[in-house]
Design a protein around this motif. Structure first.
Motif, short mmCIF file in Angstrom:
data_model
loop_
_atom_site.label_atom_id
_atom_site.label_comp_id
_atom_site.label_asym_id
_atom_site.label_seq_id
_atom_site.Cartn_x
_atom_site.Cartn_y
_atom_site.Cartn_z
N LEU A 143 0.85 -1.19 0.00
CA LEU A 143 0.00 0.00 0.00
C LEU A 143 0.88 1.23 0.00
N GLY A 144 0.73 2.04 -1.03
CA GLY A 144 1.37 3.35 -1.03
C GLY A 144 0.42 4.30 -0.32
N PHE A 145 0.86 4.82 0.82
CA PHE A 145 -0.05 5.58 1.68
C PHE A 145 -0.38 6.96 1.12
N VAL B 275 12.32 7.60 9.34
CA VAL B 275 11.24 7.34 8.38
C VAL B 275 10.32 8.55 8.24
N ASN B 276 10.36 9.17 7.09
CA ASN B 276 9.48 10.29 6.72
C ASN B 276 9.60 11.53 7.60
N VAL C 247 13.26 5.90 14.05
CA VAL C 247 13.48 4.67 13.28
C VAL C 247 14.10 5.09 11.95
N PRO D 23 1.74 9.19 4.27
CA PRO D 23 2.81 8.37 4.88
C PRO D 23 3.11 8.85 6.30
N VAL D 24 3.38 7.91 7.19
CA VAL D 24 3.51 8.20 8.62
C VAL D 24 4.97 8.55 8.95
N ILE E 100 7.96 8.48 11.46
CA ILE E 100 8.35 7.67 12.61
C ILE E 100 9.72 8.11 13.11
N PRO E 101 9.75 9.12 13.97
CA PRO E 101 11.03 9.62 14.48
C PRO E 101 11.78 8.52 15.22
N PHE F 243 14.52 0.38 8.98
CA PHE F 243 13.16 0.07 8.54
C PHE F 243 13.18 -0.83 7.30
N TYR G 167 1.83 1.20 9.65
CA TYR G 167 2.77 1.53 8.57
C TYR G 167 3.90 0.49 8.51
N ASN H 218 9.24 8.53 -1.40
CA ASN H 218 9.70 7.49 -0.46
C ASN H 218 8.79 6.26 -0.52
N GLU H 219 7.50 6.48 -0.76
CA GLU H 219 6.59 5.34 -0.90
C GLU H 219 6.99 4.50 -2.12
N ALA I 206 12.97 3.28 19.25
CA ALA I 206 13.02 4.67 18.78
C ALA I 206 12.69 5.62 19.92
N ARG J 195 4.59 -3.13 5.71
CA ARG J 195 5.79 -3.40 4.93
C ARG J 195 6.33 -4.81 5.20
#
Lengths: 251, 456
Positions: A82-84, A142-143, A93, A87-88, A90-91, A98, B397, A154-155, B415, B401
């Motif tokens: 799934l391409g969001f 991540v993002n 990580v 996109p979320v 995530i500080p 990932f 999310y 990025n997706e 994290a 993946r």
């Protein structure tokens, strides 16, 4: 590859999908268009396994398996991506952690050996070049702090890394300028193969200039009300959705 | 004031240990004996803190102190060969290694108790320093009866055994970090009272690392006190890794005194421990001084971790930062109680405080009490607290993946923790601690019998 039969789903008791039927074969690109609130993103969420959407009826078969009873990660390992739309972030990580975790989990499922650190970095470099993503982005969390365009690119990068069989792109074009749109579309086209398929969800015909669909569906009020070739997208662009609404609101 | 049964038992226990031990301390200098007496009196007057005391509302210690723990009036080292049992082997982390066993300084037969460099740096056993350098010690143990000292400090003073002394004179530079391994190795349940004193007058950075460990599963009660003095322009980095077993009661009382332009940075990481209470008192006594404190606790099962901070801004133009995070699983309890006090003279103070908690299980509990007390009118202060579970969107999310539920949790918890661990400025130590945190979050670090930083 994917067969959806009379799928009905609700969110917090409110019916959103009201009987979807759809068949996607390997090698095909399907586009789903439709006005706001018609259920496009809900359909994407159901396919990816988001748990706030409750399926009340129907079935979804992916590669012959009942998709609905699988956890999101199992679907991803089987080849759903799934391409969001959003996109979320995530500080904490890193993109590298990932992607390395994800790639190795999927390889494990496919009975492939784990990639070593250096092989992984090499693999990542190749994919970055393929989708023209800025090399700095993968050094970050991540993002986190990515611009709207960077998030969407990025997706596509993640899609390239994971090599799914069916990629569902949920409004990947929204918020993109024309250059970013071209990069995203190029990525999709480069990754297109006879053994994979795309479900492209979009409001606008614009993206479909670059990613040419084999089939265009119009989703309205939880149902697919029209299915035709790529010329349908042009017609919608010209006339808008009102004529569809008029035609179907009394049904 | 009514006294509860446990409170009375705790007081009686401490009283009997003090009375038994005091005569043994005959070889100590008179000033120290007086100070012990004085501290003991202060303790009797103050009583034992119970949950009625606002500062101990969520942690009851009197039950622990009412239990039976043996007081060791000397080191037990002859019974064990520490070097054999214990091997701290961290590649590329080169330190001055100091080992404390059950509160006593451990030195092998050919090792000196106190080291002195040509520049005048002194470090080693506090007890030895009392003999060799009474002036330095006496001066700093005296100022110890501060406004923020509590009964736990009085008890420590009355019963203190041995501990670390570090003295860095002006312009001196310590060539590498000092690492203290604080071990408990007793066959029986022991009570231990380590006492540490760190004084820096030098503008060169001093790095000090404390690791708390236990070598077997005997319960123990530790009530340690540490005073850290930063003179004008001094810079100290302080790290404490708590990783004793889950039947331990660990109390640390940390007093930091900062003079003008001094910079103090500390990172606390609590990986294991049954009941842990860390009291951190900061006295910003000099203008343009800066204090940063970071803390991380990972608690599961029935662990109880309580961080209590109190930062006193007594002068203008100083800055303090507090950032504390907890991850709580199973039935664990995590407590943060933080205080910023700004005196009416302390204009232009910058003082910040934040506490964040992640709750993994429905039965885990968090108490968070960020507090500001401000008497000056030209200051910048903030405090905040947030407690929640793992973010659903982020979880989905990651899982979308192909990453499993468990691994996604792991990535997000790690994290969350890395906000604190990234503050460790000794690179090999940071890598080791991050590795330990990762293992700890996976539940693979149940009890570490060796030094935490050799668990690889």
């Amino acid at each position: 590859m994917l067969t959806i039969k009379n799928l009905k789903a609700q969110i917090n008791g409110k019916p959103i999908l009201k009987g979807i039927n759809l068949e996607i074969k390997a090698g095909e690109v399907h586009a789903i268009m439709g006005p706001n609130g018609s259920g496009k993103s809900t359909l994407a969420s159901v396919l990816a396994g988001r748990d706030y959407v409750e399926v009340t009826n129907g079935e979804v078969l992916f590669m012959g398996q009942n998709l609905l009873e699988l956890a999101p990660e199992e679907r991803a390992r089987m080849g759903i991506f799934l391409g969001f739309q959003y996109p979320v972030e995530i500080p904490g990580v890193s993109m590298v952690t990932f992607m390395r975790t994800a790639v190795n989990e999927i390889r494990k499922y496919r009975n492939l050996p784990q990639l070593s650190a250096s092989d992984f970095l090499k693999y990542m470099r190749e994919k970055k070049e393929l989708v023209e993503i800025d090399t700095q982005l993968t050094n970050r969390s991540v993002n986190e702090g990515f611009s709207g365009g960077e998030k969407k690119k990025n997706e596509i990068f993640q899609m390239a890394m994971l090599e799914p069989k069916l990629a569902i792109l949920d409004e990947t074009d929204s918020g993109l300028d024309i250059d970013a749109l071209r990069i995203v579309a190029n990525g999709v086209n480069k990754l297109k193969r006879p053994d994979n398929a795309y479900l492209v969800i979009t409001h606008y015909q614009r993206l479909l200039d670059y990613i040419v669909p084999d089939v265009v569906h119009v989703l309205y009020d939880g149902k697919i009300v029209k299915t035709a070739g790529k010329e349908l997208a042009l017609e919608l662009e010209e006339k808008g959705y009102d004529w569809i609404k008029k035609e179907f609101q009394n049904l | 004031m009514t006294t509860t049964v446990f409170q009375q038992l705790a007081i009686d226990n401490i009283k009997s240990v003090f009375e038994q031990q005091f005569d043994d301390l005959i070889n100590e200098p008179e000033w120290l004996r007086q100070q012990r007496k004085q501290a003991f009196q202060l303790f009797l007057e103050a009583g034992f803190p119970t949950r009625k005391n606002e500062a101990y509302k969520y942690t009851s210690l009197e039950q622990h102190f009412s239990g039976k723990f043996t007081y060791l009036s000397h080191a037990l080292c002859e019974k064990i060969n520490i070097e054999e049992v214990f091997n701290c082997d961290v590649p590329s982390l080169d330190t001055h290694l100091i080992i404390l066993v059950n509160g006593w300084y451990y030195a092998s037969p050919n090792q000196e108790l106190l080291k002195q460099t040509p520049e005048g740096i002194i470090f080693g056993s506090l007890r030895e320093a009392i003999k060799q350098h009474p002036a330095i010690v006496q001066q700093h143990l005296k100022t110890y009866f501060s406004s923020l000292a509590s009964s736990l400090d009085y008890i420590n003073m009355a019963l203190m055994q041995d501990g670390l002394l570090v003295y860095i004179p002006q312009h001196a530079k310590l060539d590498k970090p000092i690492q203290v391994i604080n071990l408990v190795v007793a066959e029986e349940a022991v009570q231990i009272y380590p006492r540490h004193l760190i004084v820096s007058e030098s503008s060169n950075v001093v790095q000090i690392l404390f690791c708390d460990h236990s070598l077997n599963a005997s319960p123990f009660l530790m009530n340690g006190t540490m005073d850290i003095y930063l003179k004008d322009f001094a810079k100290v980095d302080f790290y404490r890794i708590q990783n004793a077993h889950n039947h331990s009661i660990q109390i640390t009382n940390n007093h930091i005194y900062q003079s003008a332009h001094s910079v103090f940075k500390s990172v606390y990481v609590t990986l294991h421990g049954g009941t842990v209470r860390n009291n951190i008192y900061v006295h910003m006594n000099g203008e343009y001084s800066k204090n940063s404190m970071y803390g991380l606790w990972l608690a599961d099962k029935n662990q109880h971790v309580d961080y209590f901070t109190h930062v006193n801004h007594n002068v203008p133009n100083a800055e303090s930062n507090q950032f504390f995070k907890g991850i709580l699983d199973d039935e664990a309890t995590g407590i943060f109680s933080g205080n910023i006090y700004v005196d009416k003279n302390a204009q232009k103070t910058n003082a910040y405080q934040s506490n964040k908690n992640l709750i993994i299980s429905q039965n885990a509990r968090v108490r968070s009490k960020p507090q500001l007390e401000i008497y000056a009118d030209d200051v910048k202060c903030s405090h905040g607290s947030a407690t929640g579970k793992l973010n659903d969107d982020a979880m989905f999310y990651l899982r979308s993946r192909g990453i499993s539920h468990k691994e996604s949790c792991q990535l997000l918890m790690f994290a969350f923790a890395s906000d604190i661990t990234k503050e460790i400025e000794i690179e090999p130590l940071k890598a080791e601690i991050e590795g330990l945190v990762d293992k700890r979050l996976r539940g693979e670090l149940s009890r570490c019998n060796r030094c935490s930083i050799s668990c690889s």
